[in-house]
Scaffold this motif. Structure first.
Motif, PDB file in Angstrom:
ATOM      1  N   VAL A 159     -33.225  12.607 -31.274  1.00  0.00           N
ATOM      2  CA  VAL A 159     -31.789  12.799 -31.080  1.00  0.00           C
ATOM      3  C   VAL A 159     -31.267  11.682 -30.183  1.00  0.00           C
ATOM      4  O   VAL A 159     -31.857  11.383 -29.144  1.00  0.00           O
ATOM      5  CB  VAL A 159     -31.492  14.171 -30.443  1.00  0.00           C
ATOM      6  CG1 VAL A 159     -29.990  14.367 -30.260  1.00  0.00           C
ATOM      7  CG2 VAL A 159     -32.082  15.299 -31.292  1.00  0.00           C
ATOM      8  N   VAL A 160     -30.164  11.066 -30.600  1.00  0.00           N
ATOM      9  CA  VAL A 160     -29.479  10.074 -29.778  1.00  0.00           C
ATOM     10  C   VAL A 160     -28.031  10.525 -29.658  1.00  0.00           C
ATOM     11  O   VAL A 160     -27.365  10.782 -30.669  1.00  0.00           O
ATOM     12  CB  VAL A 160     -29.541   8.664 -30.373  1.00  0.00           C
ATOM     13  CG1 VAL A 160     -28.971   7.653 -29.379  1.00  0.00           C
ATOM     14  CG2 VAL A 160     -30.967   8.287 -30.741  1.00  0.00           C
ATOM     15  N   VAL A 161     -27.530  10.637 -28.413  1.00  0.00           N
ATOM     16  CA  VAL A 161     -26.182  11.172 -28.169  1.00  0.00           C
ATOM     17  C   VAL A 161     -25.375  10.175 -27.354  1.00  0.00           C
ATOM     18  O   VAL A 161     -25.860   9.627 -26.353  1.00  0.00           O
ATOM     19  CB  VAL A 161     -26.244  12.516 -27.412  1.00  0.00           C
ATOM     20  CG1 VAL A 161     -24.846  13.115 -27.279  1.00  0.00           C
ATOM     21  CG2 VAL A 161     -27.182  13.496 -28.107  1.00  0.00           C
ATOM     22  N   ASN A 162     -24.132   9.946 -27.788  1.00  0.00           N
ATOM     23  CA  ASN A 162     -23.160   9.180 -27.004  1.00  0.00           C
ATOM     24  C   ASN A 162     -22.542  10.131 -25.982  1.00  0.00           C
ATOM     25  O   ASN A 162     -21.866  11.094 -26.351  1.00  0.00           O
ATOM     26  CB  ASN A 162     -22.094   8.599 -27.924  1.00  0.00           C
ATOM     27  CG  ASN A 162     -21.033   7.812 -27.181  1.00  0.00           C
ATOM     28  OD1 ASN A 162     -21.042   7.719 -25.952  1.00  0.00           O
ATOM     29  ND2 ASN A 162     -20.087   7.243 -27.923  1.00  0.00           N
ATOM     30  N   LEU A 163     -22.776   9.883 -24.704  1.00  0.00           N
ATOM     31  CA  LEU A 163     -22.278  10.770 -23.659  1.00  0.00           C
ATOM     32  C   LEU A 163     -20.816  10.526 -23.315  1.00  0.00           C
ATOM     33  O   LEU A 163     -20.214  11.299 -22.570  1.00  0.00           O
ATOM     34  CB  LEU A 163     -23.131  10.624 -22.405  1.00  0.00           C
ATOM     35  CG  LEU A 163     -24.621  10.932 -22.579  1.00  0.00           C
ATOM     36  CD1 LEU A 163     -25.367  10.710 -21.265  1.00  0.00           C
ATOM     37  CD2 LEU A 163     -24.840  12.355 -23.077  1.00  0.00           C
ATOM     38  N   SER A 164     -20.228   9.458 -23.858  1.00  0.00           N
ATOM     39  CA  SER A 164     -18.814   9.150 -23.631  1.00  0.00           C
ATOM     40  C   SER A 164     -17.997   9.676 -24.807  1.00  0.00           C
ATOM     41  O   SER A 164     -18.234   9.300 -25.953  1.00  0.00           O
ATOM     42  CB  SER A 164     -18.612   7.641 -23.488  1.00  0.00           C
ATOM     43  OG  SER A 164     -17.232   7.323 -23.521  1.00  0.00           O
ATOM     44  N   SER A 165     -17.025  10.525 -24.516  1.00  0.00           N
ATOM     45  CA  SER A 165     -16.208  11.093 -25.595  1.00  0.00           C
ATOM     46  C   SER A 165     -15.012  10.218 -25.941  1.00  0.00           C
ATOM     47  O   SER A 165     -14.265  10.543 -26.866  1.00  0.00           O
ATOM     48  CB  SER A 165     -15.714  12.492 -25.198  1.00  0.00           C
ATOM     49  OG  SER A 165     -14.857  12.412 -24.069  1.00  0.00           O
ATOM     50  N   HIS A 166     -14.811   9.114 -25.232  1.00  0.00           N
ATOM     51  CA  HIS A 166     -13.635   8.286 -25.448  1.00  0.00           C
ATOM     52  C   HIS A 166     -13.938   6.903 -26.037  1.00  0.00           C
ATOM     53  O   HIS A 166     -13.034   6.276 -26.602  1.00  0.00           O
ATOM     54  CB  HIS A 166     -12.875   8.106 -24.125  1.00  0.00           C
ATOM     55  CG  HIS A 166     -12.389   9.388 -23.525  1.00  0.00           C
ATOM     56  ND1 HIS A 166     -11.455  10.192 -24.130  1.00  0.00           N
ATOM     57  CD2 HIS A 166     -12.720  10.013 -22.357  1.00  0.00           C
ATOM     58  CE1 HIS A 166     -11.219  11.257 -23.382  1.00  0.00           C
ATOM     59  NE2 HIS A 166     -11.974  11.171 -22.299  1.00  0.00           N
TER      60      HIS A 166
END
Length: 677
Positions: free
Chosen positions: A602-609
């Motif tokens: 799993v790779v997640v972008n922690l920035s929602s913007h």
């Protein structure tokens, strides 16, 4: 002096062990459980070890021989894997022993490699033959002749040395000898306990909702829901892939000092005046209509609740019920047992406070005035709901009650109902949170809600995986009490990000209703309380309209839960591993399912913007791969396929898709336990 001086060989650092064996370690049925120990001895002779793994109600004589293997990189660390196949109290101990067969094998190989001949090895050859004679005496009929022949070859002076030793060193016979060794100087550790729960203790997807908010809206005003109207919501919850339906307290709600909307104090300005919309907090339990063993009349009857439980089971789910040990001022306990509460000097009963907050609608219980009576009452109440079909209890604020009470209650329940599970809602100091888990709580709420940066998430994930032998996390993305600022200001992409993190990192996760509608408005700046909190008001939602218009996260939650069900790797906690990425806004982790070819990255972008790019540096051996190997991955969210290796470039735009959930095509099963070094 302390300790055991009678141990002939060294055994230390046995795991999994909780508080030096004071409490049971934990596992679930079918889980691959690693048992490790440090085993050593004096001198240079070989030492080995095995685990005596004993099922509930059985004795050691029926335990299979489970040999331990070396666990690199430490030379004296050993491991074995066991898999419990039933619930209950299992036991294990470590047996360390001198391994004369391995000592002999090593000596012969070294001497032959050094060029020594048959005459110099005469004693070694005879020692080997005698060891094989001992094996043959108890060997299986299919192997006895082969072992005897190997012993005879060692004694056959007419043959060359290499011919004499070849049968004894053959791979097939060596494998048999490892499984049927000669054991000398057997040294036993103390016995340790493992309590094995059903699978749902480790893995499940929880959905919390208030049945009272599921009533019809009449003339623009919500009406109080019932178990019958709330049952209409169950198919949609099941369709999203949730396993556990968690209900806040369903008992009569106190009328004295009842809180109004947004926790307003004393509705109508008078402590005894309750307005028509003042439904009160479900956690202010008890009134003239009953207490903890009763159902709120506006929800229905006990028969209606049983029907609700039955409907939940028909849909493949089960109920978790809140267990909150506190009372409204008009709870029947207050009149019948005033000694169960704390009386102030002026004669009034103390209400709950968490300065500066005041909860005038709740009386905390005093556990010390009449422990025998109150303990018995609590056990009776729990059994009322077990009899009604409840097998999971979410315990409210257990950290404000005595530890010895919980230890007693949980194990009294498990004596008769070992499949009952307890979730600790303990957002408290780490020491208390961990001790609640040690003494018997099945699961715990966690600090996940407040872990948003990569370093925080990695550190916390490692902590939970390390302590998985007694503490099982439940990652709720939100609760009626907790609307984290990341959700208040992160926009819809942040709801996806937090859902992916919770659902993929933890085998158990939870959602409080409204999350799928992106509810994000706080009651005031800096608060984590929802505006118009459902704790104090009815909050009907138009689920169908939201999903029809595309303003619902329900399809995404359905996909995440489907991925979790399809991949046993995501149902694990012990195998959680983090991998390097050269961008601090990207988090990468993996899970594997021991003994199978299932793995997920799993790779997640922690920035929602903002979109983020980066390159992974995967620790391939944790996936059972060599550093140079290539492998295929499939994104379970988008369906895209890629060819990956150790280093992989990726780009994640939160407004398109903030995460990759890759199913990994492993060429072979992940070994458990690891092979001998």
């Amino acid at each position: 002096m302390t300790g055991r001086a009678d141990l002939r060989l060294g055994i230390s650092d046995v795991a999994p062990v909780v508080s030096c064996g004071s409490f049971s370690a934990r596992a679930v049925v079918g889980e691959h459980l690693p048992i490790t120990a440090t085993v050593f001895r004096e001198g240079h002779d070989a030492v080995a070890a095995n685990v005596v793994w004993t099922a509930p109600g059985e004795d050691d004589a029926k335990s299979p021989f489970v040999r331990m293997a070396k666990l690199p990189p430490e030379p004296d660390r050993w491991i074995a894997g066991v898999v419990p196949d039933r619930e209950g109290r299992w036991t294990f101990r470590i047996e360390a022993w001198s391994d004369p067969l391995e000592t002999w094998k090593h000596a012969v190989e070294v001497k032959v490699e050094a060029g020594q001949g048959a005459e110099e090895l005469a004693n070694d050859l005879e020692e080997g033959a005698r060891l094989l004679d001992r094996v043959a005496a108890d060997a299986d009929p299919d192997w006895r002749d082969r072992v005897t022949a190997a012993a005879a070859a060692l004694r056959d002076e007419a043959q060359e040395l290499t011919v004499r030793i070849a049968p004894a060193l053959a791979a097939g016979l060596q494998k048999y000898l490892r499984e049927h060794p000669v054991r000398e100087l057997v040294t036993r550790s103390q016995e340790y306990e493992i309590w094995v729960d059903r699978r749902e203790a480790l893995y499940g997807s929880w959905y919390e909702f208030f049945p009272r908010s599921e009533g019809p809206v009449v003339g623009g005003k919500p009406t109080h829901g019932t178990f019958a109207t709330a049952a209409d919501r169950l198919p949609a919850i099941a369709d999203m892939g949730f396993d556990i339906v968690y209900l806040p307290p369903i008992h009569p709600i106190g009328t004295v000092n009842r809180k109004g909307p947004n926790s307003s104090q004393f509705p109508g300005g008078n402590p005894h005046e309750i307005g028509p919309d003042d439904v009160g907090s479900p956690w202010a339990i008890g009134s003239a209509e009953g207490g903890h063993d009763a159902v709120h009349p506006q929800l229905g009857t006990m028969a209606d609740f049983r029907a609700f439980v039955a409907r939940t089971r028909e849909l493949g789910m089960e109920i978790a019920l809140d267990f909150a040990l506190q009372a409204a001022p008009d709870h029947p306990w207050v009149e019948a047992h005033p000694e169960w509460f704390t009386t102030k000097p002026d004669g009034t009963i103390a209400y709950a406070e968490n300065p500066p907050k005041k909860y005038q609608d709740i009386y905390p219980v005093n556990f010390d005035n009449d422990p025998e009576g109150f303990y018995a009452e609590c056990l009776r109440v729990v059994r009322v709901w077990i009899e009604a079909g409840v097998k999971i209890f979410r315990v409210d604020n257990p950290h404000t009650k005595p530890l010895n009470f919980w230890h007693w209650l949980i194990w009294e329940v498990k004596k008769t109902d070992p499949d009952v599970l307890f979730l600790a809602e303990a957002f408290t100091r780490p020491a208390m949170m961990h001790q609640l888990a040690r003494i018997g709580f099945t699961q715990s709420y966690t600090y996940f809600t407040w872990r948003t940066e990569r370093d925080e998430l990695e550190d916390y994930g490692r902590e939970l995986a390390t302590n998985s032998h007694y503490m099982r996390p439940n990652f709720f993305v939100n609760t009626p009490d907790i609307l984290h600022e990341s959700l208040q200001f992160g926009g819809p992409p942040m709801f996806k990000i937090r859902a992916v993190l919770a659902a993929m990192m933890s085998p158990t996760w939870g959602v409080y209703s409204g999350f799928e509608l992106f509810e994000h408005v706080a009651v005031k700046p800096g608060s984590e309380e929802y505006l118009d909190s459902e704790k104090y008001s009815l909050r009907p939602r138009d689920w169908e309209a939201a999903e029809a218009s595309g303003r619902s996260l329900a399809p995404y939650l359905r996909r995440l839960n489907g991925i979790r069900r399809a991949h046993p790797a995501l149902q694990q906690l012990r195998t959680l591993r983090f991998h390097s990425v050269d961008n601090p806004n990207l988090l990468c982790f993996s899970k594997t399912d021991p003994g199978s070819q299932d793995a997920v990255i799993v790779v997640v972008n922690l920035s929602s913007h903002n979109a983020q790019i980066g390159t992974t540096s995967l620790d391939l051996p944790t996936l059972g791969l060599d550093w140079h190997e290539r492998f295929g991955v499939t994104d379970e969210i988008t369906g895209a396929h890629y060819d990956w290796g150790q280093f992989n470039y990726l780009e994640l735009d939160p407004y398109r898709e903030p995460a990759h959930v890759f199913a990994v095509s492993l060429p072979r099963p992940v070994q458990f336990p690891p092979p001998v070094a």
